[in-house]
Write a protein that holds these residues in place. Structure first.
Motif, short mmCIF file in Angstrom:
data_model
loop_
_atom_site.label_atom_id
_atom_site.label_comp_id
_atom_site.label_asym_id
_atom_site.label_seq_id
_atom_site.Cartn_x
_atom_site.Cartn_y
_atom_site.Cartn_z
N VAL A 10 0.85 -1.18 0.00
CA VAL A 10 0.00 0.00 0.00
C VAL A 10 0.89 1.23 0.00
O VAL A 10 1.84 1.32 0.78
CB VAL A 10 -0.92 0.02 1.24
CG1 VAL A 10 -1.74 1.32 1.28
CG2 VAL A 10 -1.83 -1.20 1.26
N CYS A 15 -3.11 6.27 0.27
CA CYS A 15 -4.19 5.67 1.07
C CYS A 15 -4.97 6.75 1.81
O CYS A 15 -4.40 7.60 2.48
CB CYS A 15 -3.58 4.68 2.07
SG CYS A 15 -4.80 3.96 3.19
N THR A 16 -6.30 6.68 1.68
CA THR A 16 -7.17 7.65 2.35
C THR A 16 -7.80 7.06 3.60
O THR A 16 -8.73 7.63 4.16
CB THR A 16 -8.28 8.12 1.40
OG1 THR A 16 -9.03 6.98 0.96
CG2 THR A 16 -7.70 8.85 0.19
N CYS A 18 -9.80 4.58 4.07
CA CYS A 18 -11.22 4.28 3.97
C CYS A 18 -11.56 2.92 4.60
O CYS A 18 -12.71 2.63 4.87
CB CYS A 18 -11.67 4.31 2.51
SG CYS A 18 -11.11 2.90 1.54
N GLU A 19 -10.56 2.07 4.75
CA GLU A 19 -10.69 0.75 5.38
C GLU A 19 -11.45 -0.27 4.54
O GLU A 19 -11.82 -1.34 5.03
CB GLU A 19 -11.29 0.85 6.80
CG GLU A 19 -10.45 1.74 7.70
CD GLU A 19 -10.81 1.63 9.18
OE1 GLU A 19 -11.44 0.64 9.57
OE2 GLU A 19 -10.45 2.56 9.94
N CYS A 21 -10.32 -2.07 2.02
CA CYS A 21 -9.50 -3.27 1.80
C CYS A 21 -9.43 -4.12 3.06
O CYS A 21 -9.48 -5.34 2.99
CB CYS A 21 -8.10 -2.87 1.34
SG CYS A 21 -7.21 -1.81 2.50
N ALA A 36 -3.66 1.80 5.71
CA ALA A 36 -3.67 0.35 5.51
C ALA A 36 -2.26 -0.12 5.17
O ALA A 36 -1.50 0.58 4.49
CB ALA A 36 -4.63 -0.01 4.37
N CYS A 58 -9.71 -0.45 -4.59
CA CYS A 58 -9.24 0.67 -3.77
C CYS A 58 -9.58 1.98 -4.46
O CYS A 58 -9.11 2.23 -5.57
CB CYS A 58 -7.73 0.56 -3.55
SG CYS A 58 -7.05 2.02 -2.74
N ALA A 60 -8.57 4.87 -3.96
CA ALA A 60 -7.44 5.78 -4.06
C ALA A 60 -6.33 5.25 -4.98
O ALA A 60 -5.35 5.92 -5.21
CB ALA A 60 -6.86 6.06 -2.67
N ILE A 63 -3.26 0.55 -3.67
CA ILE A 63 -2.77 -0.83 -3.53
C ILE A 63 -2.06 -1.25 -4.80
O ILE A 63 -2.62 -1.18 -5.88
CB ILE A 63 -3.93 -1.79 -3.21
CG1 ILE A 63 -4.59 -1.37 -1.89
CG2 ILE A 63 -3.42 -3.24 -3.14
CD1 ILE A 63 -5.85 -2.16 -1.57
FE1 SF4 Z 1 -6.32 2.77 1.85
FE2 SF4 Z 1 -7.20 1.84 -0.50
FE3 SF4 Z 1 -7.32 0.30 1.65
FE4 SF4 Z 1 -8.93 2.41 1.41
S1 SF4 Z 1 -8.94 0.56 0.11
S2 SF4 Z 1 -7.77 1.82 3.26
S3 SF4 Z 1 -7.58 3.87 0.37
S4 SF4 Z 1 -5.44 1.08 0.67
#
Ligand code: SF4
Length: 66
Positions: A10, A15-16, A18-19, A21, A36, A58, A60, A63
């Motif tokens: 990641v 990464c924002t 958002c959780e 993933c 993440a 994802c 953003a 990943i």
């Molecule tokens: Fe971060 Fe992407 Fe996971 Fe969201 S889906 S927590 S933006 S790595």
């Protein structure tokens, strides 16, 4: 036989938090210091589809699978 092991990571700058993933693939990702992180960088063969799915979903584009 030169089988490549898939790697997942990641980008913490993208990464924002958002959780998504972590919720979809808790076997692959966890939250650490508000971003993440991949639990293990090397993805076993049976987890490759999940890693690709996480990267595709994802929002953003944080990943990276390679
Ligand atoms: Fe971060 Fe992407 Fe996971 Fe969201 S889906 S927590 S933006 S790595």
């Amino acid at each position: 036989d030169t089988e490549e092991v898939m790697k997942v990571k990641v980008d913490p700058d993208l990464c924002t938090s958002c959780e998504l993933c972590v919720g979809d693939h808790p076997e692959l990702f966890e939250m650490k210091d508000d971003v993440a992180v991949a639990i293990t960088e090397e993805v076993s063969a049976d987890m490759e589809a999940a890693a690709r799915d996480a990267a595709d979903n994802c929002p953003a584009g944080a990943i990276i699978v390679e």
